[in-house]
Scaffold this active site. Structure first.
Site, short mmCIF file in Angstrom:
data_model
loop_
_atom_site.label_atom_id
_atom_site.label_comp_id
_atom_site.label_asym_id
_atom_site.label_seq_id
_atom_site.Cartn_x
_atom_site.Cartn_y
_atom_site.Cartn_z
N PRO A 1 -32.18 105.20 -44.22
CA PRO A 1 -32.20 104.93 -42.78
C PRO A 1 -32.10 103.47 -42.34
O PRO A 1 -33.04 102.92 -41.77
CB PRO A 1 -33.52 105.54 -42.35
CG PRO A 1 -34.40 105.35 -43.55
CD PRO A 1 -33.49 105.57 -44.73
N CYS A 2 -30.96 102.84 -42.52
CA CYS A 2 -30.78 101.47 -42.01
C CYS A 2 -30.76 101.45 -40.49
O CYS A 2 -31.00 100.41 -39.88
CB CYS A 2 -29.52 100.83 -42.60
SG CYS A 2 -28.02 101.77 -42.36
N HIS A 3 -30.53 102.61 -39.86
CA HIS A 3 -30.55 102.67 -38.39
C HIS A 3 -31.95 102.42 -37.83
O HIS A 3 -32.10 102.10 -36.66
CB HIS A 3 -30.01 104.02 -37.89
CG HIS A 3 -30.80 105.20 -38.35
ND1 HIS A 3 -30.61 105.80 -39.57
CD2 HIS A 3 -31.81 105.89 -37.74
CE1 HIS A 3 -31.45 106.81 -39.70
NE2 HIS A 3 -32.19 106.89 -38.61
#
Length: 196
Positions: A166-168
């Site tokens: 999850p880089c978001h």
């Protein structure tokens, strides 16, 4: 010479059968190094690619799927084939995630496309929980280099497995979203999905 439309349909059906046979035979013979498929999602069409070790790449359509496959051929192996069934579990879990029925992914991961500092960042991203957010500065501090805020941003931009890793969930210190490999609209949609 005229072409009968049924000949065209037969040709398409024959090609589909031959492709299915090729993918089964290549997989069984162990000569398929990278399998891929696409998946339509609320944030666009995602390319999913896996090696025998696990999911190796998730790519947004804005990344140019053809270019992503070419990179995989160069960096991993040219033995790449569209084999959707090998990625059915990942596709199902992504569908569940977008339907708000899943908050974590339980699939084998192959991180060979992330190395050095970028790999440290990508591994740290896995600890940011569903619905949570962390600043680029906090991630930099967590990987032991608090002054590497820009490098964290670069590592997030090169995360080979967006959505699944999850880089978001990484945002600016002021709480604004910041950049995202899938585009600002995709990042906003993912953050809204998890906040609801």
């Amino acid at each position: 010479m005229t072409t009968d439309m049924f000949d065209s349909l037969a040709d398409d059906a024959t090609l589909a059968r031959l492709h299915t046979r090729l993918s089964i035979d290549a997989d069984a013979a162990g000569v398929l190094d990278v399998a891929y498929r696409t998946l339509d999602t609320p944030v666009g069409t995602l390319l999913l690619a896996a090696t025998a070790a696990g999911l190796v790449r998730v790519a947004y359509d804005v990344e140019d799927h053809t270019a992503v496959l070419a990179t995989l051929a160069t960096r991993i192996s040219p033995r790449i084939l569209r084999v959707p069934r090998r990625l059915d579990t990942v596709a199902r879990q992504l569908d569940e995630y977008f339907a708000k029925k899943r908050i974590t992914f339980d699939v084998p991961i192959d991180l060979r496309l992330a190395d050095g500092f970028r790999r440290s960042v990508v591994e740290q991203l896995r600890s940011i929980g569903y619905g949570d957010r962390a600043s680029y500065a906090a991630v930099a501090a967590a990987v032991g280099n608090p002054r590497a805020v820009r490098a964290v941003g670069s590592a997030c931009a090169h995360n080979p497995l967006p959505v699944v890793i999850p880089c978001h969930r990484v945002v600016r210190s002021d709480g604004t979203a910041g950049q995202y490999v899938g585009g600002a609209a995709a990042k906003a949609a993912l953050l809204r999905l998890e906040a609801a």
